[in-house]
Design a protein around this motif. Structure first.
Motif, mmCIF file in Angstrom:
data_model
loop_
_atom_site.group_PDB
_atom_site.id
_atom_site.type_symbol
_atom_site.label_atom_id
_atom_site.label_comp_id
_atom_site.label_asym_id
_atom_site.label_seq_id
_atom_site.Cartn_x
_atom_site.Cartn_y
_atom_site.Cartn_z
ATOM 1 N N ARG A 62 43.654 18.184 35.724
ATOM 2 C CA ARG A 62 44.315 17.964 37.118
ATOM 3 C C ARG A 62 44.846 19.314 37.513
ATOM 4 O O ARG A 62 46.341 19.033 37.818
ATOM 5 N N CYS A 63 44.312 20.329 37.366
ATOM 6 C CA CYS A 63 45.319 21.627 37.688
ATOM 7 C C CYS A 63 45.053 21.707 39.050
ATOM 8 O O CYS A 63 46.239 22.494 39.494
ATOM 9 N N ALA A 64 44.500 21.215 40.010
ATOM 10 C CA ALA A 64 44.346 21.203 41.234
ATOM 11 C C ALA A 64 44.069 22.483 42.030
ATOM 12 O O ALA A 64 44.152 22.799 43.150
ATOM 13 N N SER A 65 43.545 23.194 41.081
ATOM 14 C CA SER A 65 43.104 24.471 41.573
ATOM 15 C C SER A 65 41.869 24.144 42.532
ATOM 16 O O SER A 65 41.616 24.703 43.730
ATOM 17 N N CYS A 66 41.164 23.258 42.400
ATOM 18 C CA CYS A 66 39.964 22.927 43.402
ATOM 19 C C CYS A 66 40.563 22.468 44.754
ATOM 20 O O CYS A 66 39.965 22.392 45.687
ATOM 21 N N HIS A 100 38.855 16.709 42.455
ATOM 22 C CA HIS A 100 38.983 16.066 40.965
ATOM 23 C C HIS A 100 38.936 14.774 41.161
ATOM 24 O O HIS A 100 38.523 14.031 40.257
ATOM 25 N N CYS A 140 37.233 25.916 39.032
ATOM 26 C CA CYS A 140 37.688 24.956 37.849
ATOM 27 C C CYS A 140 37.792 25.501 36.508
ATOM 28 O O CYS A 140 36.766 26.224 36.082
ATOM 29 N N PRO A 141 38.974 25.623 35.912
ATOM 30 C CA PRO A 141 39.011 26.022 34.672
ATOM 31 C C PRO A 141 38.253 25.333 33.669
ATOM 32 O O PRO A 141 37.986 25.889 32.476
ATOM 33 N N SER A 142 38.118 23.971 34.055
ATOM 34 C CA SER A 142 37.500 23.411 32.863
ATOM 35 C C SER A 142 35.922 23.029 33.150
ATOM 36 O O SER A 142 35.168 22.593 32.313
ATOM 37 N N ILE A 163 34.025 22.095 35.297
ATOM 38 C CA ILE A 163 33.305 20.812 35.511
ATOM 39 C C ILE A 163 32.274 20.969 36.752
ATOM 40 O O ILE A 163 32.641 21.619 37.786
ATOM 41 N N LEU A 216 31.604 20.159 39.683
ATOM 42 C CA LEU A 216 32.049 19.219 40.713
ATOM 43 C C LEU A 216 30.949 19.191 41.625
ATOM 44 O O LEU A 216 30.527 17.933 42.228
HETATM 45 S S1 SF4 Z 1 38.292 19.354 38.594
HETATM 46 FE FE1 SF4 Z 1 38.879 21.419 37.684
HETATM 47 S S2 SF4 Z 1 39.853 22.527 39.002
HETATM 48 FE FE2 SF4 Z 1 39.881 20.433 39.780
HETATM 49 S S3 SF4 Z 1 41.704 19.411 38.861
HETATM 50 FE FE3 SF4 Z 1 40.319 19.039 37.342
HETATM 51 S S4 SF4 Z 1 40.389 20.911 35.875
HETATM 52 FE FE4 SF4 Z 1 41.362 21.604 37.855
#
Ligand code: SF4
Ligand code: SF4
Lengths: 516, 359, 189
Positions: free
Chosen positions: A376-380, A391, A424-426, A428, A430
């Protein structure tokens, strides 16, 4: 870094990937040698599948019509070179799952002879705008930026909506790709002419050409070409992905947004790609249909990256050969740019009207890594140019709540640009989630329509059967009645006969009595 | 055709969870190092024990849930949780306190909800709040700084005694600024204002030579770390600015109206855990809202609640409680506050077509 | 200490109350579930479930007389959606995941007996006596009635052919497969 963007008045959306455009962008266009066979799918555009008008064994000239448009939204397919039709059936397609498409296979005769009956409009700017549309439609021009929407349909729309501003999209924001850059550098005058033709066809007063400021040579060339045409403005825009997306370019160039439930014309503009402008120029000035295009061949696994002008229908492997072949087996072969392109399952796939690039990427470039949970880093959220919350959409999709993702989180507004997945650092996937959900929802809609049809058919059958049964019953009743009547008549006759006999007997008896 | 269906994008920015966590740790390191220096070996022991306990708990929980522990451990989130918990403990607290907090933070605060990314509450704050409620005495026994190498500082062995058993602890206790002020206030205004006046914002606050939690005393270094995170783009400005405003603005107003019974702004800023909270706690991704605007609201809420707790509730410090309360509000904030979608208005309706709204 | 506990408790209670009220206020009125279930079923009234038509099957599903796996043409996907709607858990591993299917005629052995199109619930088979029959793809629901009745086994069910228009991305795997070199079919000379 956002704060610097803010200060420098850059748009706050999007990402800034390494552009990898050089060295390909700085190399002059190459022309590919003709291969033996060309494979031409009949759907190189959005809309109805074109219908073949040639037969196996026919010889055709370059530019000759092979398949005509079918339906309101469709485009014809022409012969990219002269030769003989050797097959009409399924051909390889640039589809990620390796599906085949109906198509025509052409054996080149090597002469590359144009169809001599093709000719352009003598004085297009004094012609009826309708004539320009007709030329464009007959030439099979589609959106060359990758959308492949039939250009003539868009022209008609622009004229109907009285669009005042034509935007020519020279953004080319995808990393690696430089086919539009090359086109603008080498054929700026043709592009400007095409843009003016489109503007004339739709009745627009102004042409704005948006070019990312990482292409100074293209900007200079276009400026020189536009000199003397007061209605054409060359506008450098910040280099930021996805600047080449219509919606983002519109908001930067005219400071208006396209309504979510509307089209670009609802914001008073029409957008065409620079490649489309060139194709329109070719069609209107020379009568040449869309049978070739410029393709960027790049990526770490390509020996000699560059831009090639190629006939449509040439296989990807042939293009790669034209660029020196491969240095190593690529980890991934991509059609289009790395942000939105699709994987190519086979090098046999042909170049089609919407092919802007062929990338042979190494594993390091492709940047694969196993995904981890969302933090949930909100980079996206920061990166999304559409103001979505990727996310949340992905979480709903993972949980199977596709309808919620669409209705509450605006999944349908996603343009699939890939900014979210890029940051996305994870790691994912998306956009994969979103495409899966969009496809699944569309599939469900199809199923629903199908179900409705089934129910209608069942009901029809039931009523038909009822009707048939009723008819049968009626017929049976009629037959029965007829029979009964017959029987009754027969009985009556019988009875009468018997009566008569009896009477006769009686008479005879009495006679007997009388005689006795 | 041995192709694998992979979806675009076929490129990546290179960002990774491990990298994010490492950057945060890097930013936290100077303030922590200062804490080590100021409070000596007991602080170093406590920090080490707490971090190790977190990692161990995480590993056990992951194993128990049947996951591969190594890749998850490698992302560093457990280390960071332990670190944040450790720096919010009294520096000479016994080791078992850190262990209990660590187990609570990881097991109750994180893994019961499903691990990384799933926890509604900030795990470090879960640990801290649990300890505050269960062990109020141990959690509020402070010491004045005993810098390494100074005469009063415990050596390796004495420090081990302190950390393992709490030996020689009572002799050196000292009041924290916020705690001392609150205690004195119940006795009379004079004592309290004496404490407030004795507090020197620069040396006690900015430099950090005061009694307080292991890593939250050095305001200057925390600020530096926070700015570093902002510069690296790891955190947004919204949550920290919200939190600082939420505490400082009402504190300033209240202090002008009640100068004797309240602390000045500088004491609020430098005297407690505000800076650590603003830059390292409320910026936790998982348990805060998922949009920048939501994070501003979240930060403001945390700040206001901290202010209220510090001034009107029984506890002298309120960061941990405030953060947990706002964590509970996060889903609501996420429902209510979303970015405006392109082509739509704030309420999600499509924009009108150009000239379409004129009749 | 006490104060804090009291504050926390009050807050918890308050929030709980709020959520409870919200849940009540926002509650969606339950639709008559039978109708909704019937709408989910294919609607071809093929009767393979053993109930008289889809309405009967929906009623049986609603009062739990039938398992969610009852409908062969609906397949695994339908079973899953029914289970979701009814809030029951179900083990679908035993159910063949054939996806939606349609009938196809093997033209080499069709004798034109017309039996199949007499049983087709959607009139999806066309043909006439002594002529090869054909299936209208868009109308077939894959109920398999024709397959059962065909005397020469000329009819069988095939998965609905995928076209680029109907193809869609599969659901992302939890750990996606990483790309391998893709050039098995065309070496890099
Ligand atoms: S989907 Fe990725 S970029 Fe978006 S909030 Fe989650 S970890 Fe962060
Ligand atoms: S959610 Fe869609 S529009 Fe937004 S960044 Fe991701 S792909 Fe692009």
């Amino acid at each position: 870094m956002r704060i610097f963007d803010f200060l420098s008045r850059l748009p706050s959306w999007g990402v800034h990937p390494d552009d990898h455009k050089r060295p390909a962008a700085d190399r002059a266009l190459r022309v590919v040698t003709l291969p033996e066979f060309l494979h031409l799918p009949l759907t190189q555009h959005v809309g109805g599948i074109a219908r073949p008008v040639v037969r196996i064994g026919d010889t055709v000239h370059k530019g000759q019509l092979l398949a005509r448009a079918h339906g309101n939204i469709s485009a014809p397919v022409h012969a990219p070179t002269s030769g003989r039709i050797v097959a009409i059936g399924d051909v390889h397609s640039p589809h990620p799952a390796g599906l085949t498409l109906p198509g025509i296979t052409l054996a080149a005769d090597g002469d590359d002879r144009w169809d001599e009956s093709l000719e352009g409009l003598g004085d297009p700017f004094n012609a009826d705008p309708q004539q320009i549309s007709e030329k464009v439609s007959a030439a099979g021009v589609v959106g060359m930026g990758g959308a492949t929407f039939p250009a003539a349909v868009k022209l008609a729309l622009g004229r109907r909506m009285k669009v005042q501003t034509l935007i020519i999209n020279g953004g080319e924001c995808e990393p690696y790709l430089s086919c539009d850059d090359r086109l603008m550098r080498e054929r700026a005058a043709d592009v400007v002419d095409g843009a003016r033709l489109i503007a004339y066809a739709i009745g627009a007063r102004e042409v704005r050409v948006g070019i990312e400021n990482n292409k100074p040579e293209a900007i200079a060339a276009m400026r020189a070409a536009a000199e003397g045409f007061a209605e054409v403005h060359i506008v450098p825009v910040p280099a930021r992905y996805p600047m080449g997306s219509d919606k983002q370019l519109i908001s930067v160039l005219v400071k208006r947004e396209v309504p979510a439930e509307g089209r670009a014309a609802d914001a008073g503009v029409l957008v065409h790609n620079v490649g489309t402008a060139w194709a329109v120029h070719e069609a209107v000035r020379h009568g040449r249909p869309l049978v070739r295009r410029i393709v960027t061949v790049a990526g770490g696994a390509v020996r000699d990256p560059g831009n090639v002008e190629t006939p449509l229908g040439v296989s990807v492997s042939h293009l790669i050969e034209a660029c020196g072949g491969l240095l190593q087996a690529p980890a991934r072969l991509v059609l289009g740019g790395p942000m939105m392109g699709t994987v190519l399952p086979s090098q046999q796939a042909p170049v089609v009207k919407g092919t802007s690039g062929v990338l042979a990427l190494t594993a390091a470039e492709a940047g694969d890594q196993a995904p981890a949970p969302c933090i949930r880093c909100a980079s996206c959220v920061d990166a999304c140019p559409m103001g979505l919350v990727p996310h949340e959409m992905a979480a709903h999709i993972r949980a199977g709540a596709l309808d919620q993702a669409a209705d509450q989180w605006s999944l349908t507004d996603c343009i699939g640009c890939g900014c979210c997945a890029y940051v996305c650092p994870s790691r994912i996937p998306l956009t994969h989630h979103f495409d899966y959900a969009k496809g699944e929802l569309a599939g469900r809609e199809r199923m629903r329509l199908r179900q409705d049809a089934t129910k209608r058919l069942t009901a029809e059958r039931a009523s038909r059967q009822e009707r048939e049964a009723a008819e049968k019953a009626a017929a049976a009743a009629a037959r029965k009645a007829a029979k009964a009547a017959e029987k009754a008549a027969a009985e009556k006759a019988k009875a009468e006969k018997a009566k008569a006999e009896q009477a006769a007997a009686e008479a005879a008896g009495s006679n007997e009595g009388a005689t006795a | 055709m041995s192709s694998v269906l992979v979806h675009a994008p076929h490129a990546h920015s290179g960002a990774g969870v491990g990298g994010v966590m490492a950057t945060v740790m890097l930013a936290l390191a100077p303030a922590t190092a200062f804490g080590f220096w100021a409070f000596g070996w007991p602080a170093i022991y406590l920090w080490t024990v707490t971090v190790l306990a977190c990692v161990l708990t995480e590993a056990v929980c992951l194993k128990w849930r049947g996951q591969h522990a190594l890749p998850r451990l490698a992302d560093g989130s457990a280390i960071l949780t332990g670190w944040l918990l450790a720096v919010s403990l009294p520096p000479w607290a016994p080791a078992w306190l850190g262990v209990v907090g660590a187990v609570a933070a990881i097991a109750l605060g994180k893994q019961v909800f499903g691990g990384l990314g799933q926890n509604p509450f900030n795990p470090a704050m879960v640990g801290r709040v649990l300890l505050l409620i269960a062990f109020p005495v141990e959690m509020t026994t402070w010491v004045a700084p005993h810098p390494l190498g100074s005469s009063g500082a415990p050596d390796l062995w004495a420090a081990a005694g302190i950390t393992l058993g709490g030996n020689g602890y009572d002799a050196v206790t000292s009041a924290s600024l916020l705690g001392g002020f609150k205690t004195e206030l119940t006795r009379g205004v004079e004592g309290a204002s004496a404490i407030a006046h004795a507090f020197a914002p620069l040396s006690n606050g900015l430099a950090g030579m005061r009694a307080g939690s292991l890593g939250e005393t050095s305001a200057g270094l925390l600020l530096l770390g926070g700015l570093f995170l902002l510069w690296r783009g790891v955190i947004g400005w919204q949550a920290p600015v919200g939190m600082l405003l939420g505490v400082l603005v009402p504190a300033a107003i209240l202090h002008t109206t009640h100068p004797d019974t309240t602390l000045p702004v500088s004491a609020h800023l430098f005297g407690g855990g505000l800076l650590l909270g603003a830059f390292f706690i409320v910026t936790d991704y998982v348990s805060s809202p998922g949009t920048p605007a939501g994070r501003l609201v979240f930060g403001l809420g945390c700040g206001l609640l901290t202010f209220v707790i510090r001034n009107f509730a029984g506890y002298p410090e309120g960061v941990a409680f405030a953060v947990m309360l706002m964590n509970a509000m996060t889903p609501l904030i996420d429902r209510a506050i979303r970015p405006r979608v392109y082509g739509r208005d704030r309420r999600g309706r499509s924009l009108p077509p150009l000239g379409g709204d004129k009749k | 200490m006490l104060l804090a506990l009291a504050a926390l408790t009050t807050l918890g209670l308050g929030l709980g109350l709020l959520l409870g009220t919200a849940a009540r206020l926002l509650k969606v009125e339950a639709e008559p579930i039978t109708a909704e279930l019937e709408a989910m079923l294919p609607g071809s009234q093929c009767g393979q479930c053993g109930f008289p038509g889809c309405a009967g099957a929906a009623a049986a599903l609603a009062d739990g007389r039938a398992p969610v796996t009852l409908c062969p043409p609906g397949g695994r996907d339908l079973a899953q959606r029914l289970a979701e709607r009814l809030g029951v858990s179900v083990d679908l591993s035993g159910m063949a995941d054939a996806g939606p299917r349609i009938a196809a005629v093997d033209e080499s052995i069709c004798i034109g007996c017309t039996r199949c199109f007499k049983v087709c619930p959607t009139d999806a088979i066309v043909g006439a006596v002594k002529q090869i029959h054909a299936v209208i793809r868009d109308a077939c629901t894959g109920c398999s009635k024709c397959v059962d009745i065909c005397p020469t086994e000329s009819l069988h069910l095939i998965p609905i052919p995928v076209t680029p228009q109907t193809w869609a991305w599969p659901k992302p795997a939890h750990t996606p497969v990483l790309a391998k070199p893709v050039l098995a079919d065309a070496g890099c000379h």
